[in-house]
Write an enzyme that holds these catalytic residues in place. Structure first.
Site, PDB file in Angstrom:
ATOM      1  N   LEU A  56      12.113 -47.603  22.540  1.00 24.69           N
ATOM      2  CA  LEU A  56      10.835 -47.030  22.100  1.00 24.69           C
ATOM      3  C   LEU A  56       9.786 -47.901  22.787  1.00 24.69           C
ATOM      4  O   LEU A  56       9.514 -49.015  22.353  1.00 24.69           O
ATOM      5  CB  LEU A  56      10.696 -47.065  20.576  1.00 24.69           C
ATOM      6  CG  LEU A  56      11.696 -46.209  19.811  1.00 24.69           C
ATOM      7  CD1 LEU A  56      11.431 -46.289  18.309  1.00 24.69           C
ATOM      8  CD2 LEU A  56      11.667 -44.768  20.281  1.00 24.69           C
ATOM      9  N   PRO A  57       9.230 -47.411  23.901  1.00 30.25           N
ATOM     10  CA  PRO A  57       8.535 -48.257  24.875  1.00 30.25           C
ATOM     11  C   PRO A  57       7.145 -48.747  24.475  1.00 30.25           C
ATOM     12  O   PRO A  57       6.129 -48.322  25.021  1.00 30.25           O
ATOM     13  CB  PRO A  57       8.475 -47.356  26.105  1.00 30.25           C
ATOM     14  CG  PRO A  57       8.419 -45.976  25.552  1.00 30.25           C
ATOM     15  CD  PRO A  57       9.283 -46.011  24.326  1.00 30.25           C
ATOM     16  N   CYS A  58       7.112 -49.714  23.564  1.00 27.79           N
ATOM     17  CA  CYS A  58       5.826 -50.277  23.148  1.00 27.79           C
ATOM     18  C   CYS A  58       5.158 -51.040  24.287  1.00 27.79           C
ATOM     19  O   CYS A  58       3.944 -51.261  24.245  1.00 27.79           O
ATOM     20  CB  CYS A  58       5.996 -51.154  21.913  1.00 27.79           C
ATOM     21  SG  CYS A  58       7.269 -52.410  22.052  1.00 27.79           S
ATOM     22  N   HIS A  59       5.914 -51.388  25.335  1.00 24.87           N
ATOM     23  CA  HIS A  59       5.309 -52.061  26.486  1.00 24.87           C
ATOM     24  C   HIS A  59       4.328 -51.148  27.221  1.00 24.87           C
ATOM     25  O   HIS A  59       3.495 -51.625  27.977  1.00 24.87           O
ATOM     26  CB  HIS A  59       6.386 -52.578  27.445  1.00 24.87           C
ATOM     27  CG  HIS A  59       7.256 -51.523  28.042  1.00 24.87           C
ATOM     28  ND1 HIS A  59       8.331 -50.991  27.363  1.00 24.87           N
ATOM     29  CD2 HIS A  59       7.209 -50.894  29.236  1.00 24.87           C
ATOM     30  CE1 HIS A  59       8.920 -50.084  28.136  1.00 24.87           C
ATOM     31  NE2 HIS A  59       8.251 -50.006  29.273  1.00 24.87           N
TER      32      HIS A  59
END
Length: 175
Positions: free
Chosen positions: A141-144
């Site tokens: 889950l690409p919080c970056h």
């Protein structure tokens, strides 16, 4: 996605070009947690307090999708099965932020304000940041891909060097 909390989670580790990543997977092979370095067990106890934790190998589909991602197939992360079903955060704002992360394509970035809007709370950028800090499945889950409104590299549990590396790898940063 299954709505049930897992009764058992398998903790494993995979070496990546940006350091080892720890994963927690349910018996169906869905990722329930990920972490750079230490802290996965603590996170899993917070998110799924009743789950039994045991060491084991990572699911093969997770290993192969990560290998493809780091080899340049940046959309490969979408092939990783994951679930937040039964998470302690339930269906509140935090969980809505986490689910909205899955919709950000590789190579794109959005601001914290936009994330708050997508999670149904326009104007709650700071609360979105808190939710992102608690994301139990970073990278998957690409919080970056969430950055400051001014384009600043802020807030990534894996460290700003990893965040910058990941965004460059995905083509979101050209410098």
């Amino acid at each position: 996605m299954d709505d049930a909390a897992p009764q058992r989670l398998t903790l494993s580790s995979i070496d990546t070009p940006i350091g080892p990543m720890a994963f927690a997977s349910d018996p169906d092979g869905r990722v329930r947690g990920a972490s750079f370095g230490e802290g996965l067990e603590r996170t899993m106890k917070r998110v799924w307090p009743a789950a039994e934790l045991a060491a084991g190998p990572p699911p093969d589909p997770v290993r192969s999708a990560l290998a493809a991602y780091f080899a340049g197939e940046t959309e490969a992360l979408r092939r990783i099965a994951w679930s937040l079903g039964g998470a302690a955060a339930g269906d509140g704002f935090q969980a809505r932020v986490w689910r909205a992360l899955a919709e950000i394509p590789a190579g794109a970035t959005i601001s914290y304000g936009e994330m708050a809007k997508r999670a149904g709370e326009p104007g709650a950028a700071q609360a979105a940041g808190v939710a992102l800090n608690r994301n139990p499945i970073p990278l998957v889950l690409p919080c970056h891909r969430v950055i400051g409104a001014d384009g600043a590299m802020v807030g990534f549990g894996g460290g700003l060097e990893r965040k910058t590396w990941l965004l460059r790898h995905e083509g979101a940063l050209l410098i």
